[in-house]
Design a protein around this motif. Structure first.
Motif, short mmCIF file in Angstrom:
data_model
loop_
_atom_site.label_atom_id
_atom_site.label_comp_id
_atom_site.label_asym_id
_atom_site.label_seq_id
_atom_site.Cartn_x
_atom_site.Cartn_y
_atom_site.Cartn_z
N GLU A 163 92.72 82.53 35.98
CA GLU A 163 92.65 82.59 37.44
C GLU A 163 93.09 83.95 38.01
N LYS A 164 94.30 84.36 37.68
CA LYS A 164 94.88 85.55 38.31
C LYS A 164 94.33 86.85 37.73
N ILE A 165 94.12 86.88 36.41
CA ILE A 165 93.72 88.14 35.78
C ILE A 165 92.20 88.27 35.69
N LEU A 166 91.54 87.29 35.11
CA LEU A 166 90.09 87.43 34.90
C LEU A 166 89.29 87.24 36.18
N VAL A 167 89.51 86.14 36.89
CA VAL A 167 88.68 85.86 38.06
C VAL A 167 89.10 86.69 39.28
N GLU A 168 90.41 86.66 39.63
CA GLU A 168 90.86 87.37 40.83
C GLU A 168 90.95 88.88 40.63
N ARG A 169 91.66 89.32 39.61
CA ARG A 169 91.89 90.75 39.42
C ARG A 169 90.60 91.50 39.11
N LEU A 170 89.77 90.92 38.23
CA LEU A 170 88.51 91.58 37.87
C LEU A 170 87.38 91.24 38.84
N GLU A 171 87.68 90.37 39.78
CA GLU A 171 86.71 89.95 40.79
C GLU A 171 85.41 89.45 40.16
N LEU A 172 85.56 88.56 39.18
CA LEU A 172 84.39 87.95 38.56
C LEU A 172 83.86 86.87 39.50
N GLU A 173 82.87 87.21 40.26
CA GLU A 173 82.38 86.34 41.31
C GLU A 173 81.45 85.25 40.83
N ASP A 174 80.79 85.46 39.72
CA ASP A 174 79.78 84.51 39.27
C ASP A 174 80.32 83.47 38.28
N ILE A 175 81.64 83.42 38.12
CA ILE A 175 82.24 82.45 37.20
C ILE A 175 83.59 82.00 37.75
N SER A 176 83.91 80.72 37.53
CA SER A 176 85.20 80.22 37.96
C SER A 176 86.12 80.11 36.75
N ALA A 177 87.42 79.99 37.00
CA ALA A 177 88.40 79.87 35.92
C ALA A 177 88.09 78.67 35.03
N GLU A 178 87.62 77.59 35.64
CA GLU A 178 87.33 76.36 34.87
C GLU A 178 86.16 76.55 33.91
N GLU A 179 85.29 77.50 34.20
CA GLU A 179 84.11 77.73 33.35
C GLU A 179 84.41 78.63 32.15
N ILE A 180 85.57 79.25 32.13
CA ILE A 180 85.92 80.14 31.03
C ILE A 180 86.51 79.33 29.88
N ASP A 181 85.82 79.36 28.75
CA ASP A 181 86.28 78.64 27.56
C ASP A 181 87.42 79.43 26.90
N ASP A 182 88.43 78.71 26.44
CA ASP A 182 89.60 79.37 25.82
C ASP A 182 89.22 80.25 24.64
N ASN A 183 88.18 79.89 23.91
CA ASN A 183 87.81 80.62 22.69
C ASN A 183 86.60 81.53 22.88
N GLU A 184 86.11 81.63 24.11
CA GLU A 184 84.98 82.51 24.40
C GLU A 184 85.43 83.98 24.27
N PRO A 185 84.65 84.79 23.59
CA PRO A 185 85.01 86.21 23.48
C PRO A 185 85.10 86.85 24.87
N LEU A 186 86.11 87.69 25.06
CA LEU A 186 86.25 88.38 26.34
C LEU A 186 85.29 89.55 26.45
N PHE A 187 84.93 90.13 25.31
CA PHE A 187 84.06 91.31 25.28
C PHE A 187 82.77 90.97 24.55
N GLY A 188 81.77 91.82 24.71
CA GLY A 188 80.51 91.61 24.00
C GLY A 188 79.75 90.43 24.56
#
Length: 93
Positions: free
Chosen positions: A13-38
């Motif tokens: 929530e605070k780092i990926l979605v808010e800080r990076l302003e990822l507008e097309d994804i919500s915190a709930e949609e981010i899988d714990d094991n999904e690669p952050l890069f690539g």
């Protein structure tokens, strides 16, 4: 003491979605094991620096001086980052 699930939620929530302003994804949609890069979230090196800054601010831990292979392992997913943060927080107790 923070639980690992709380750490993951702050990362998402605070780092990926808010800080990076990822507008097309919500915190709930981010899988714990999904690669952050690539192929995962597709973050780039500038965003990586922002994630590091966010982790340092949110959790009051310094991440400078980590060897490159340690950084790659630590920042591979929300799960690996949360485990690292949890270990560092437990050392500071």
């Amino acid at each position: 003491m923070m639980k690992i699930e709380e750490i993951k939620n702050i990362i998402k929530e605070k780092i990926l979605v808010e800080r990076l302003e990822l507008e097309d994804i919500s915190a709930e949609e981010i899988d714990d094991n999904e690669p952050l890069f690539g192929d995962g979230l597709g973050l780039d090196s500038v965003e990586a620096l922002d994630v590091i800054s966010g982790v340092e601010e949110e959790f009051q831990i310094k991440m400078q001086g980590l060897p490159e292979e340690e950084v790659q392992k630590t920042f591979s997913s929300v799960e690996t980052l949360a485990v690292y943060i949890n270990e560092r927080l437990m050392l500071n107790v």
